[in-house]
Design a protein around this motif. Structure first.
Motif, PDB file in Angstrom:
ATOM      1  N   MET A   1       0.809  -1.202   0.000  1.00  0.00           N
ATOM      2  CA  MET A   1       0.000   0.000   0.000  1.00  0.00           C
ATOM      3  C   MET A   1       0.850   1.262   0.000  1.00  0.00           C
ATOM      4  O   MET A   1       0.500   2.232  -0.624  1.00  0.00           O
ATOM      5  CB  MET A   1      -0.894   0.025   1.248  1.00  0.00           C
ATOM      6  CG  MET A   1      -2.091  -0.853   1.178  1.00  0.00           C
ATOM      7  SD  MET A   1      -3.055  -0.407  -0.238  1.00  0.00           S
ATOM      8  CE  MET A   1      -3.387  -1.981  -0.872  1.00  0.00           C
ATOM      9  N   LYS A   2       1.957   1.199   0.732  1.00  0.00           N
ATOM     10  CA  LYS A   2       2.802   2.373   0.820  1.00  0.00           C
ATOM     11  C   LYS A   2       3.376   2.748  -0.543  1.00  0.00           C
ATOM     12  O   LYS A   2       3.478   3.925  -0.871  1.00  0.00           O
ATOM     13  CB  LYS A   2       3.927   2.110   1.821  1.00  0.00           C
ATOM     14  CG  LYS A   2       4.807   3.286   2.062  1.00  0.00           C
ATOM     15  CD  LYS A   2       5.865   2.968   3.093  1.00  0.00           C
ATOM     16  CE  LYS A   2       6.773   4.163   3.274  1.00  0.00           C
ATOM     17  NZ  LYS A   2       7.840   3.891   4.222  1.00  0.00           N
ATOM     18  N   THR A   3       3.716   1.748  -1.356  1.00  0.00           N
ATOM     19  CA  THR A   3       4.304   2.051  -2.658  1.00  0.00           C
ATOM     20  C   THR A   3       3.297   2.704  -3.602  1.00  0.00           C
ATOM     21  O   THR A   3       3.677   3.563  -4.398  1.00  0.00           O
ATOM     22  CB  THR A   3       4.866   0.778  -3.315  1.00  0.00           C
ATOM     23  OG1 THR A   3       3.830  -0.184  -3.425  1.00  0.00           O
ATOM     24  CG2 THR A   3       5.998   0.210  -2.505  1.00  0.00           C
ATOM     25  N   ILE A   4       2.026   2.330  -3.495  1.00  0.00           N
ATOM     26  CA  ILE A   4       1.005   2.950  -4.350  1.00  0.00           C
ATOM     27  C   ILE A   4       0.830   4.412  -3.983  1.00  0.00           C
ATOM     28  O   ILE A   4       0.727   5.282  -4.847  1.00  0.00           O
ATOM     29  CB  ILE A   4      -0.319   2.170  -4.250  1.00  0.00           C
ATOM     30  CG1 ILE A   4      -0.142   0.808  -4.897  1.00  0.00           C
ATOM     31  CG2 ILE A   4      -1.457   2.943  -4.874  1.00  0.00           C
ATOM     32  CD1 ILE A   4      -1.312  -0.093  -4.771  1.00  0.00           C
ATOM     33  N   ARG A   5       0.832   4.673  -2.699  1.00  0.00           N
ATOM     34  CA  ARG A   5       0.709   6.060  -2.245  1.00  0.00           C
ATOM     35  C   ARG A   5       1.925   6.879  -2.661  1.00  0.00           C
ATOM     36  O   ARG A   5       1.806   8.022  -3.098  1.00  0.00           O
ATOM     37  CB  ARG A   5       0.540   6.055  -0.729  1.00  0.00           C
ATOM     38  CG  ARG A   5       0.263   7.398  -0.158  1.00  0.00           C
ATOM     39  CD  ARG A   5       0.033   7.280   1.324  1.00  0.00           C
ATOM     40  NE  ARG A   5      -0.212   8.594   1.873  1.00  0.00           N
ATOM     41  CZ  ARG A   5      -1.053   8.842   2.832  1.00  0.00           C
ATOM     42  NH1 ARG A   5      -1.742   7.876   3.376  1.00  0.00           N
ATOM     43  NH2 ARG A   5      -1.215  10.055   3.276  1.00  0.00           N
ATOM     44  N   LEU A   6       3.109   6.297  -2.538  1.00  0.00           N
ATOM     45  CA  LEU A   6       4.324   6.994  -2.954  1.00  0.00           C
ATOM     46  C   LEU A   6       4.354   7.210  -4.465  1.00  0.00           C
ATOM     47  O   LEU A   6       4.827   8.249  -4.943  1.00  0.00           O
ATOM     48  CB  LEU A   6       5.561   6.225  -2.502  1.00  0.00           C
ATOM     49  CG  LEU A   6       5.770   6.119  -0.995  1.00  0.00           C
ATOM     50  CD1 LEU A   6       7.001   5.281  -0.694  1.00  0.00           C
ATOM     51  CD2 LEU A   6       5.867   7.485  -0.362  1.00  0.00           C
ATOM     52  N   ALA A  94      -2.335   8.886 -11.159  1.00  0.00           N
ATOM     53  CA  ALA A  94      -2.253   9.307  -9.752  1.00  0.00           C
ATOM     54  C   ALA A  94      -3.611   9.187  -9.066  1.00  0.00           C
ATOM     55  O   ALA A  94      -3.697   8.700  -7.929  1.00  0.00           O
ATOM     56  CB  ALA A  94      -1.731  10.739  -9.661  1.00  0.00           C
ATOM     57  N   VAL A  95      -4.672   9.606  -9.745  1.00  0.00           N
ATOM     58  CA  VAL A  95      -6.017   9.491  -9.171  1.00  0.00           C
ATOM     59  C   VAL A  95      -6.385   8.024  -8.981  1.00  0.00           C
ATOM     60  O   VAL A  95      -6.954   7.639  -7.947  1.00  0.00           O
ATOM     61  CB  VAL A  95      -7.059  10.215 -10.065  1.00  0.00           C
ATOM     62  CG1 VAL A  95      -8.472   9.858  -9.662  1.00  0.00           C
ATOM     63  CG2 VAL A  95      -6.860  11.715  -9.994  1.00  0.00           C
ATOM     64  N   SER A  96      -6.043   7.185  -9.950  1.00  0.00           N
ATOM     65  CA  SER A  96      -6.327   5.755  -9.830  1.00  0.00           C
ATOM     66  C   SER A  96      -5.586   5.141  -8.640  1.00  0.00           C
ATOM     67  O   SER A  96      -6.155   4.333  -7.904  1.00  0.00           O
ATOM     68  CB  SER A  96      -5.926   5.019 -11.105  1.00  0.00           C
ATOM     69  OG  SER A  96      -6.631   5.521 -12.209  1.00  0.00           O
ATOM     70  N   CYS A  97      -4.329   5.524  -8.450  1.00  0.00           N
ATOM     71  CA  CYS A  97      -3.560   5.026  -7.300  1.00  0.00           C
ATOM     72  C   CYS A  97      -4.190   5.472  -5.985  1.00  0.00           C
ATOM     73  O   CYS A  97      -4.302   4.683  -5.042  1.00  0.00           O
ATOM     74  CB  CYS A  97      -2.121   5.515  -7.367  1.00  0.00           C
ATOM     75  SG  CYS A  97      -1.142   4.759  -8.666  1.00  0.00           S
ATOM     76  N   CYS A  98      -4.620   6.736  -5.915  1.00  0.00           N
ATOM     77  CA  CYS A  98      -5.243   7.232  -4.686  1.00  0.00           C
ATOM     78  C   CYS A  98      -6.569   6.522  -4.421  1.00  0.00           C
ATOM     79  O   CYS A  98      -6.868   6.177  -3.272  1.00  0.00           O
ATOM     80  CB  CYS A  98      -5.455   8.746  -4.770  1.00  0.00           C
ATOM     81  SG  CYS A  98      -3.948   9.704  -4.639  1.00  0.00           S
TER      82      CYS A  98
END
Length: 107
Positions: A1-6, A94-98
């Motif tokens: 999860m942390k990598t998606i946010r980063l 970026a929106v998809s990751c968030c």
């Protein structure tokens, strides 16, 4: 999860820096002050996504959607290989990751 946010934060930082570059290439062009403004907002939002709080994730969804909507209204649909198309691609990812981060943490 942390990598998606980063990843989302990094993509918004890159998009913000590219907005700066576009502004400084032609600062007298009409509409460029908005590009500079969104560049600043994207960089701030991207930096906030490196934080552990949840509100930057919401900003990472809402702010790029506002920017893409205003861009489509003002400039129309961009050519496939252009800087505005790159902006939209980075912002969509970026929106998809968030969104993925937000919905996967709610389980």
């Amino acid at each position: 999860m942390k990598t998606i946010r980063l990843l989302a934060g990094l993509l918004l930082l890159v998009s913000g820096i590219l907005h700066f570059i576009v502004y400084f290439q032609a600062p007298d062009s009409p509409g460029n002050i908005g590009i500079l403004g969104f560049g600043v907002i994207y960089c701030i939002t991207g930096l906030l996504l490196f934080n552990k709080k949840i509100y930057p994730v919401y900003l990472g969804i809402v702010i790029p959607l506002i920017g893409m909507t205003l861009s489509l209204i003002k400039f129309g649909i961009p050519e496939l290989i252009s800087m505005p198309a790159l902006f939209k691609l980075l912002e969509i990812i970026a929106v998809s990751c968030c969104l993925y981060f937000l919905f996967s943490t709610k389980k």
